[in-house]
Design an enzyme around this catalytic site. Structure first.
Site, PDB file in Angstrom:
ATOM      1  N   ARG A 116       2.170  -5.453   0.048  1.00  0.00           N
ATOM      2  CA  ARG A 116       0.992  -6.166  -0.898  1.00  0.00           C
ATOM      3  C   ARG A 116      -0.331  -5.876  -0.205  1.00  0.00           C
ATOM      4  NH1 ARG A 116       5.572  -9.407  -0.592  1.00  0.00           N
ATOM      5  NH2 ARG A 116       6.602  -9.994  -2.536  1.00  0.00           N
ATOM      6  N   GLU A 139       9.572 -15.081   7.803  1.00  0.00           N
ATOM      7  CA  GLU A 139      10.111 -15.607   6.388  1.00  0.00           C
ATOM      8  C   GLU A 139      11.501 -15.175   5.815  1.00  0.00           C
ATOM      9  OE1 GLU A 139       7.204 -14.692   3.183  1.00  0.00           O
ATOM     10  OE2 GLU A 139       5.809 -14.799   4.389  1.00  0.00           O
ATOM     11  N   ASP A 188       4.395 -13.241   6.695  1.00  0.00           N
ATOM     12  CA  ASP A 188       4.025 -12.094   6.131  1.00  0.00           C
ATOM     13  C   ASP A 188       2.312 -12.157   6.325  1.00  0.00           C
ATOM     14  OD1 ASP A 188       6.296 -10.962   5.279  1.00  0.00           O
ATOM     15  OD2 ASP A 188       6.191 -11.652   3.265  1.00  0.00           O
ATOM     16  N   ASP A 220      -0.397 -12.119   4.843  1.00  0.00           N
ATOM     17  CA  ASP A 220      -1.469 -12.059   3.728  1.00  0.00           C
ATOM     18  C   ASP A 220      -1.610 -13.775   3.326  1.00  0.00           C
ATOM     19  OD1 ASP A 220       1.035 -13.036   2.696  1.00  0.00           O
ATOM     20  OD2 ASP A 220       1.172 -11.538   1.257  1.00  0.00           O
ATOM     21  N   HIS A 277      -5.145  -5.143   5.083  1.00  0.00           N
ATOM     22  CA  HIS A 277      -3.907  -4.139   6.093  1.00  0.00           C
ATOM     23  C   HIS A 277      -4.313  -2.862   5.158  1.00  0.00           C
ATOM     24  CE1 HIS A 277      -2.043  -7.852   4.330  1.00  0.00           C
ATOM     25  NE2 HIS A 277      -2.227  -7.261   3.108  1.00  0.00           N
ATOM     26  N   TYR A 289       3.609  -2.877   5.096  1.00  0.00           N
ATOM     27  CA  TYR A 289       3.773  -4.081   4.106  1.00  0.00           C
ATOM     28  C   TYR A 289       3.273  -3.708   2.744  1.00  0.00           C
ATOM     29  CZ  TYR A 289       2.926  -8.809   2.854  1.00  0.00           C
ATOM     30  OH  TYR A 289       3.222 -10.225   2.127  1.00  0.00           O
ATOM     31  N   GLU A 324      -0.482 -15.771   1.212  1.00  0.00           N
ATOM     32  CA  GLU A 324       0.667 -16.443   1.230  1.00  0.00           C
ATOM     33  C   GLU A 324       1.479 -16.720   2.688  1.00  0.00           C
ATOM     34  OE1 GLU A 324       2.325 -18.614  -1.822  1.00  0.00           O
ATOM     35  OE2 GLU A 324       0.865 -17.239  -2.186  1.00  0.00           O
TER      36      GLU A 324
END
Length: 697
Positions: A306, A9, A82, A84, A350, A304, A86
């Site tokens: 989030r 990303e 990423d 997740d 995670h 990570y 998103e």
């Protein structure tokens, strides 16, 4: 020529990951999302199964052209966005935009994800490639489409009824209501008087005095409600004989904290470092993506950012325990990793936020980090290290003292083993009763009174929300997700629905107007339980239990009906220009009241020929209790509303956060203020309270 293409990303990750992989790998970035719903329209085909109409985001054409070129050359493509929902959606959009799903016979296309940007994690992910998880993608699509529906259906209504440029949001509007409800609680709060009595006692044979607090009687705890009661008790205590009734010693332990989740990191960084949620996330992103460390190159320092899980990998746990044993001693290593009770709201995809290598201490990397990066990394490192350490142990002493029919208490605690507190202490750990006791005291100790002190207090209203407290409230209510907290608060501040002053969040006039409309017309959307239930349903989509279109198709008809009703019934909320008797000195017209981002102001109606504006001082029809001039509504520099004298602070310093009442206090003759449905004397010492009546009653 590189055979394999890895698409991430963020460009910041490219350099970090490239050094882990050989010359056969090309690493490039999509710079976030490449496709989204169009800005010019809702972009959802309501008639045909709520199908979204995605378009290439403006400015992403060149990036996609470059990615197509690279993809054409590669034998195998890894989508490494990423880890997740998103990130999963970005991988799916990339595969669609680059037509990777159409060329599966020619190309091998895989999805890989890693929780930390380290050599081991990246290499391990390449050994475990997978397909794009469509349940994750659909959960993101459902969230995006619901947010778009709320925004594009309700925002135009707010433009029509209040002013252009306003917005409503599925999570944003609930957060605004939570702040507004707290503001109403504070405004309606009436302080109650209470008193405390402290006694200093001499212990025979000891130089140090004992600080005791009044408790009550042998029957139980007693509240002292006024001065008369306090003085009567004081008089009896001055004549009483004091004796030690009981001395209890015990040991208590304080467990180590859990490692950070997104929410707890935002809360602690706000409290300890005074960082906004947005700043915390921005710095954490930098630490995750990689920072140039002298002598080592670019290194991802944390996992990570989030997550709402406190889980830690076995490898990281073992490494931490080994580090603590070597650097602090075996006694400091936790017996077993703490387990946190899971709720339905926790996504355990995670790990918690932790350093990628506990041996990389904050001191070692300090020179390579900015001041704020260092402070955040140090907070994360210390919290993780502490989470793997032994509990702290306290020795507590509790003494019960008799004084005639009354009872006093003394309590003290001292740390006998610091455990995790040798590394990390929160505000709560540093507080506590550390009343230093005399060396020896027992039932035979002789006590005499040295001093008595009676103190008046008033109960305090609930505190205004800070960013940290709001994040905690949103998490507790199950509203939004870790990734939404920072943008939600940022939007509320940017729209000027809320302003921030000395960490506290205050509702503005504009925020009040928007919240009133939302509560009136869209009760379910600003309902905490409804929003939390919606989050639960979105999680079910992620788990593959519910179709995302089922949620959207059930939600839309109710929204449509509410909007139609609001268009008919909300005329009265509209804020129109109001003509005043103030004459424009530029052109002679009567100036009008306008509603701007900072609230009301006076403007000439001759715009654009005449652009004269001036502050609007709204009179409330009440005389200043200090000088007799009119009281007006004023604002602080940051926009918080209060009531002051029209003469201005240089000539009259009267001010009140609550709206003054036209009648004087019948008890003391002072001025009174409105508190919800009550009217109270502004002087807390007076304490007069009565029911609020309308002025025409």
């Amino acid at each position: 020529m590189a055979k394999y293409l890895v698409i991430v990303e963020s460009p910041a990750k490219v350099k970090t990951i490239k050094k882990f992989l050989g010359k056969n790998y090309e690493v490039t970035a999509s710079n976030g999302h490449v496709r989204d719903l169009p800005k010019s329209q809702m972009g959802i085909d309501i008639e045909h199964g709520f199908e979204p109409k995605y378009i290439t985001i403006r400015g992403k054409g060149e990036i996609l052209a470059k990615l197509r070129k690279e993809a054409k050359k590669a034998e195998r493509i890894y989508l490494a966005t990423d880890p997740d929902r998103e990130g999963e959606a970005i991988s799916w959009h990339l595969s669609k935009a680059l037509k990777l799903d159409e060329n599966k016979d020619d190309k091998e296309v895989y999805r890989i994800s890693f929780n930390e940007i380290t050599k081991n994690a990246v290499k391990a992910s390449l050994k475990q490639p997978r397909e794009i998880d469509m349940d994750l993608v659909n959960a993101q699509q459902a969230r995006r489409i619901l947010d778009r529906m709320v925004g594009y259906k309700i925002s135009p209504l707010l433009w029509e009824k209040v002013k252009r440029g306003l917005s409503a949001g599925r999570v944003q509007s609930v957060a605004l209501r939570i702040i507004a409800d707290r503001e109403n609680e504070i405004n309606a709060f009436i302080p109650e008087e209470y008193w405390t009595i402290g006694a200093q006692l001499k212990v025979a044979g000891e130089r140090k005095k004992l600080d005791a607090k009044f408790y009550g009687t042998a029957e139980g705890k007693m509240k002292i409600e006024n001065q008369k009661q306090a003085e009567a008790i004081r008089a009896e205590l001055e004549q009483a004989q004091y004796e030690v009734l009981d001395v209890k010693k015990s040991e208590r332990t304080k467990k180590a904290p859990f490692p950070f989740t997104t929410s707890t990191l935002q809360q602690e960084a706000s409290k300890v470092l005074n960082f906004s949620t947005l700043k915390t996330m921005r710095l954490a992103q930098q630490l995750y993506e990689g920072v140039e460390i002298k002598g080592f190159g670019v290194i991802g320092l944390i996992t990570y950012l989030r997550t709402d899980s406190v889980r830690i990998s076995e490898e990281a746990d073992a490494q931490a325990r080994d580090y603590i044993s070597k650097n602090y001693g075996e006694a400091y290593v936790a017996a077993a990793a703490a387990e946190k009770k899971k709720t339905g709201k926790i996504q355990d995809a995670h790990e918690a936020i932790r350093p990628t290598d506990i041996a990389r201490t904050p001191v070692e990397v300090k020179e390579s980090l900015s001041r704020d990066q260092f402070r955040l990394y140090q907070l994360i490192w210390k919290r993780f290290a502490a989470s793997r350490m032994s509990p702290a142990k306290y020795e507590t002493t509790s003494i019960k003292i008799g004084a005639g029919k009354y009872r006093l208490t003394v309590s003290a605690s001292r740390v006998v083993f610091d455990g995790f507190m040798s590394v990390y202490m929160s505000d709560e750990d540093e507080k506590g009763d550390h009343n230093m006791l005399v060396k020896s005291i027992d039932a035979a100790s002789k006590l005499t009174l040295a001093d008595l002190e009676c103190t008046q207090h008033f109960t305090q209203p609930p505190a205004h929300y800070t960013e940290a407290a709001l994040v905690k409230a949103l998490e507790e209510h199950g509203i939004g997700r870790p990734s939404t907290y920072a943008p939600t608060i940022t939007t509320l501040l940017a729209r000027r629905y809320v302003l921030k002053e000395n960490k506290n969040l205050y509702l503005t006039e504009l925020g009040e107007a928007v919240n009133t409309i939302m509560k009136e017309a869209f009760a379910s959307i600003v309902d905490e339980e409804f929003t939390a239930n919606m989050e639960m349903l979105l999680d079910k989509v992620e788990e593959g239990d519910i179709s995302w279109k089922t949620i959207v198709s059930n939600f839309y008809p109710d929204l449509e009906e509410a909007v139609e009703n609001a268009e008919k019934t909300l005329e009265k909320v509209q804020i129109a220009d109001e003509v005043t008797d103030v004459i424009c000195e530029e052109c002679g017209r009567n100036m009008v009241i306008k509603y701007g981002p900072h609230g009301k102001f006076l403007a000439c109606p001759g715009f654009p020929d005449c652009r004269n504006t001036k502050p609007y001082l709204e009179k409330i029809g009440i005389a200043c209790p200090k000088c007799g001039k009119d009281i007006v509504v004023r604002k602080t520099k940051k926009g918080r509303r209060f009531y002051g004298c029209e003469a201005g602070p240089d000539d009259c310093d009267f001010m009140s956060w609550q709206k003054p009442w036209p009648e004087k206090c019948p008890k003391c003759g002072g001025y009174m203020v409105e508190k919800g449905n009550k009217v109270v004397c502004a002087d807390a010492q007076c304490g007069y309270v009565c029911e609020r009546k309308k002025k025409d009653e």
